[in-house]
Design a protein around this motif. Structure first.
Motif, short mmCIF file in Angstrom:
data_model
loop_
_atom_site.label_atom_id
_atom_site.label_comp_id
_atom_site.label_asym_id
_atom_site.label_seq_id
_atom_site.Cartn_x
_atom_site.Cartn_y
_atom_site.Cartn_z
N MET A 137 0.79 -1.18 0.28
CA MET A 137 0.13 -0.03 0.21
C MET A 137 0.70 1.22 0.00
SD MET A 137 -3.06 -0.94 2.68
CE MET A 137 -4.41 -2.14 2.35
N LEU A 138 1.94 1.26 0.89
CA LEU A 138 2.76 2.42 0.99
C LEU A 138 3.49 2.64 -0.49
CD1 LEU A 138 4.26 2.06 4.48
CD2 LEU A 138 2.43 3.41 3.70
N GLN A 139 4.12 1.49 -0.96
CA GLN A 139 4.67 1.79 -2.39
C GLN A 139 3.80 2.27 -3.33
OE1 GLN A 139 6.62 -2.00 -3.56
NE2 GLN A 139 6.87 -2.63 -1.71
N ALA A 140 2.39 1.90 -3.26
CA ALA A 140 1.55 2.27 -4.32
C ALA A 140 1.33 3.91 -4.05
CB ALA A 140 0.08 1.62 -4.07
N ALA A 141 1.06 4.23 -2.99
CA ALA A 141 1.09 5.68 -2.34
C ALA A 141 2.29 6.38 -2.93
CB ALA A 141 0.84 5.77 -0.85
N GLY A 142 3.49 5.90 -2.90
CA GLY A 142 4.40 6.47 -3.36
C GLY A 142 4.42 6.78 -4.91
N GLU A 143 3.84 5.82 -5.66
CA GLU A 143 3.78 5.96 -7.07
C GLU A 143 2.65 6.79 -7.28
OE1 GLU A 143 3.40 2.41 -9.14
OE2 GLU A 143 5.11 1.51 -7.97
N LEU A 144 1.53 6.93 -6.56
CA LEU A 144 0.57 7.76 -6.60
C LEU A 144 1.10 9.34 -6.75
CD1 LEU A 144 -2.45 5.82 -5.40
CD2 LEU A 144 -2.33 6.71 -7.77
N GLY A 145 1.86 9.62 -5.79
CA GLY A 145 2.45 10.88 -5.33
C GLY A 145 1.86 11.74 -4.49
N PRO A 146 2.60 12.97 -4.14
CA PRO A 146 2.01 13.85 -3.20
C PRO A 146 0.69 14.66 -3.41
CG PRO A 146 3.77 14.73 -4.41
CD PRO A 146 3.66 13.64 -4.78
N GLU A 147 0.30 14.37 -4.22
CA GLU A 147 -1.09 15.11 -4.73
C GLU A 147 -2.37 14.71 -4.16
OE1 GLU A 147 -3.18 14.26 -8.76
OE2 GLU A 147 -1.12 13.48 -9.19
N TYR A 148 -2.15 13.70 -3.42
CA TYR A 148 -3.11 13.10 -2.45
C TYR A 148 -2.43 12.88 -0.91
CZ TYR A 148 -4.64 11.50 -6.91
OH TYR A 148 -5.24 11.25 -8.22
N GLU A 149 -3.52 12.91 -0.15
CA GLU A 149 -3.42 12.57 1.30
C GLU A 149 -3.62 11.12 1.71
OE1 GLU A 149 -1.11 14.63 2.75
OE2 GLU A 149 -2.36 16.00 4.12
N TYR A 150 -2.91 10.46 2.45
CA TYR A 150 -2.96 9.09 2.75
C TYR A 150 -3.23 8.91 4.10
CZ TYR A 150 -1.03 8.89 -1.86
OH TYR A 150 -0.66 9.16 -3.32
N LEU A 151 -4.42 8.29 4.25
CA LEU A 151 -4.90 8.13 5.87
C LEU A 151 -4.57 6.48 6.05
CD1 LEU A 151 -6.09 10.67 4.87
CD2 LEU A 151 -8.01 10.25 6.35
N VAL A 152 -4.08 6.47 7.22
CA VAL A 152 -3.92 4.84 7.50
C VAL A 152 -4.57 4.82 8.94
CG1 VAL A 152 -2.26 3.12 8.22
CG2 VAL A 152 -1.85 4.47 6.34
N PRO A 153 -5.74 4.05 9.12
CA PRO A 153 -6.28 3.92 10.72
C PRO A 153 -5.68 2.89 11.34
CG PRO A 153 -8.10 3.85 8.86
CD PRO A 153 -6.72 3.98 8.16
N VAL A 154 -5.40 3.28 12.55
CA VAL A 154 -4.83 2.18 13.56
C VAL A 154 -5.88 1.50 14.19
CG1 VAL A 154 -3.24 2.01 15.57
CG2 VAL A 154 -2.89 3.98 13.93
N ALA A 155 -5.95 0.16 13.97
CA ALA A 155 -6.99 -0.81 14.80
C ALA A 155 -6.56 -0.86 16.10
CB ALA A 155 -6.76 -2.41 14.25
N SER A 156 -7.80 -1.00 17.03
CA SER A 156 -7.85 -0.93 18.52
C SER A 156 -7.02 -1.99 19.22
CB SER A 156 -9.23 -1.09 19.20
OG SER A 156 -9.80 -2.38 18.50
N THR A 157 -6.47 -2.92 18.44
CA THR A 157 -5.69 -4.14 18.77
C THR A 157 -4.33 -3.95 18.49
OG1 THR A 157 -6.14 -5.30 16.71
CG2 THR A 157 -7.42 -5.90 18.34
N LEU A 158 -3.98 -2.64 17.84
CA LEU A 158 -2.43 -2.54 17.61
C LEU A 158 -1.99 -1.21 18.38
CD1 LEU A 158 -2.75 -3.17 13.68
CD2 LEU A 158 -1.96 -4.54 15.65
N SER A 159 -0.83 -1.17 18.61
CA SER A 159 -0.16 0.07 19.08
C SER A 159 0.03 1.13 18.09
CB SER A 159 1.13 -0.22 20.01
OG SER A 159 1.98 0.80 19.83
N ARG A 160 -0.18 2.31 18.42
CA ARG A 160 0.15 3.39 17.26
C ARG A 160 1.60 3.47 17.33
NH1 ARG A 160 -3.22 7.55 15.90
NH2 ARG A 160 -2.26 9.38 15.12
N ASP A 161 2.54 3.24 18.32
CA ASP A 161 3.87 3.50 17.98
C ASP A 161 4.16 2.39 17.17
OD1 ASP A 161 4.03 5.86 19.73
OD2 ASP A 161 4.44 4.32 21.54
N TRP A 162 3.91 1.17 17.48
CA TRP A 162 4.22 -0.12 16.35
C TRP A 162 3.70 0.43 15.07
CZ3 TRP A 162 1.76 -3.55 13.28
CH2 TRP A 162 2.58 -4.50 12.82
#
Length: 392
Positions: A213-238
């Motif tokens: 997903m991150l590689q695809a975002a890199g190819e799409l470029g900076p004209e978009y903003e990319y949002l990654v939700p953090v699941a309740s079962t995961l640490s935000r720092d991780w």
């Protein structure tokens, strides 16, 4: 419903979606069973906040794929038998097992030997794969509460006491937070189009899905903003570590992220139903280890992986699975949805059809899925007979 002594309810939810449903169930069960009802079992932060004592944190037992489970088998089994031991000592009045079948179907067997009534909420997808597990359901589960209309007849035809209660997500209102406020909260540039990236709720899913997903975002470029939700079962720092400095925004509300995004890339699972209900055009992606896929694909009995496509009965959302899940394919598919045109318009119409099917089914029942599930659990507790007396 009242009780002279405090009821004890075991709830086991090993994944983020199931844990969310467990947290929603607890207050409804308290209304029915009494405010002194005790809850314990397997869950995460949301269930703890709702008042459940989590004997096992769901993060310790969540794994994805056949080979991934094998790598963590020692930890999973240790935690499993710890849960069994606690259940044996506390003697719950009823057990509510939510999805997570590799763990919960085995837990159902152990609870059966203790004479604990077992209610399974959110069916294992036996109609899709590993159909041989139906014998476990027939023998060890008192009542199956299903969230998709077609599942009720599937189980009843196989002599399982099943009840369709509706899908919990279909009852939820759209997020109320405005796009501008959401942008301010997470430092997102409001003038750009947003793309939501939902890689899953388990660490192994993140490790397998997020890099592409991150590689695809890199190819799409900076004209978009990319949002990654953090699941309740995961640490935000991780999660921040996994992004590797990529230009993305970690957010805490997947539904709001989907609502305000132009399009989304969503790992196969419950999040695809959320995206469909919200109406955001998206593509389904997923990857497991090569061996897990080779073994699992031979067991799968359905053509599509995405739940939204299974509900629709055809592919209305593109699926990029395993070797097809490559950055260039993600970019090609998502670009078709970012601009106005026939592909985007057709998907919006098709998602509306799925949304109407799920919401109409919920409206016809007059109560929310969670309330109906809680009532069914209460009836099972009061009227249960030993599982061994049921027809097999």
């Amino acid at each position: 419903m009242s009780a002279t002594t405090a009821r004890r309810v075991l709830i086991s939810a090993g994944e983020a979606s199931g844990e969310n449903y467990g947290a929603m169930l607890i207050p409804e069960l308290r209304k029915l069973l009494g405010t002194e009802t005790q809850f314990f079992g397997v869950g995460g932060e949301k269930m703890r906040a709702a008042g459940c004592e989590t004997i096992i944190d769901s993060g310790k037992v969540a794994a994805v794929g056949i080979t991934e489970v094998m790598k963590h088998v020692a930890t999973i089994y240790r935690e499993f038998f710890r849960m069994v031991s606690v259940a044996r000592s506390r003697k719950p009045d009823v057990a509510v097992l939510i999805d997570f079948p590799d763990f919960n179907l085995r837990l159902a067997e152990k609870l059966h030997t203790m004479g604990v009534p077992v209610v399974y909420f959110v069916s294992p997808q036996l109609w899709a794969w590993k159909q041989r597990r139906i014998w476990r359901v027939k023998k060890f589960v008192d009542r199956m509460l299903v969230i998709f209309p077609f599942e009720e007849s599937y189980y009843r035809e196989r002599r399982v006491d099943a009840e369709y209660v509706g899908h919990p997500l279909a009852d939820l209102p759209l997020p109320q937070i405005a796009r501008e406020e959401f942008a301010r909260r997470f430092g997102i540039e409001g003038g750009k189009k947003w793309i939501a990236l939902l890689p899953g709720s388990r660490k192994k899913e993140i490790l397998l899905n997020l890099p592409v997903m991150l590689q695809a975002a890199g190819e799409l470029g900076p004209e978009y903003e990319y949002l990654v939700p953090v699941a309740s079962t995961l640490s935000r720092d991780w999660m921040a570590q996994q992004t590797g400095g990529a230009r993305v925004h970690l957010v805490d509300d997947p539904c709001a992220a989907l609502l305000h995004s132009r399009a989304a890339v969503v790992a196969s699972g419950t999040a695809t139903v959320e995206a469909a209900l919200i109406g955001t055009p998206f593509i389904v992606v997923y990857r497991v280890s090569g061996l897990s896929y080779a073994i699992g694909r031979r067991l799968v009995k359905v053509k599509n992986f995405g739940m939204v496509n299974l509900i629709a009965g055809r592919e209305i959302v593109p699926e990029l699975i395993q070797s097809n899940f490559r950055p260039e394919n993600v970019v090609r598919q998502i670009r078709r949805l970012l601009v106005e045109g026939d592909p985007r318009a057709e998907m919006v119409r098709n998602l509306e059809g799925v949304r109407k099917e799920l919401r109409n089914a919920a409206d016809a029942r007059g109560k929310t899925a969670i309330v109906r599930a809680a009532e069914a659990i209460g009836r099972t507790l009061l009227n249960s007979q030993p599982v061994k007396q049921k027809a097999t």
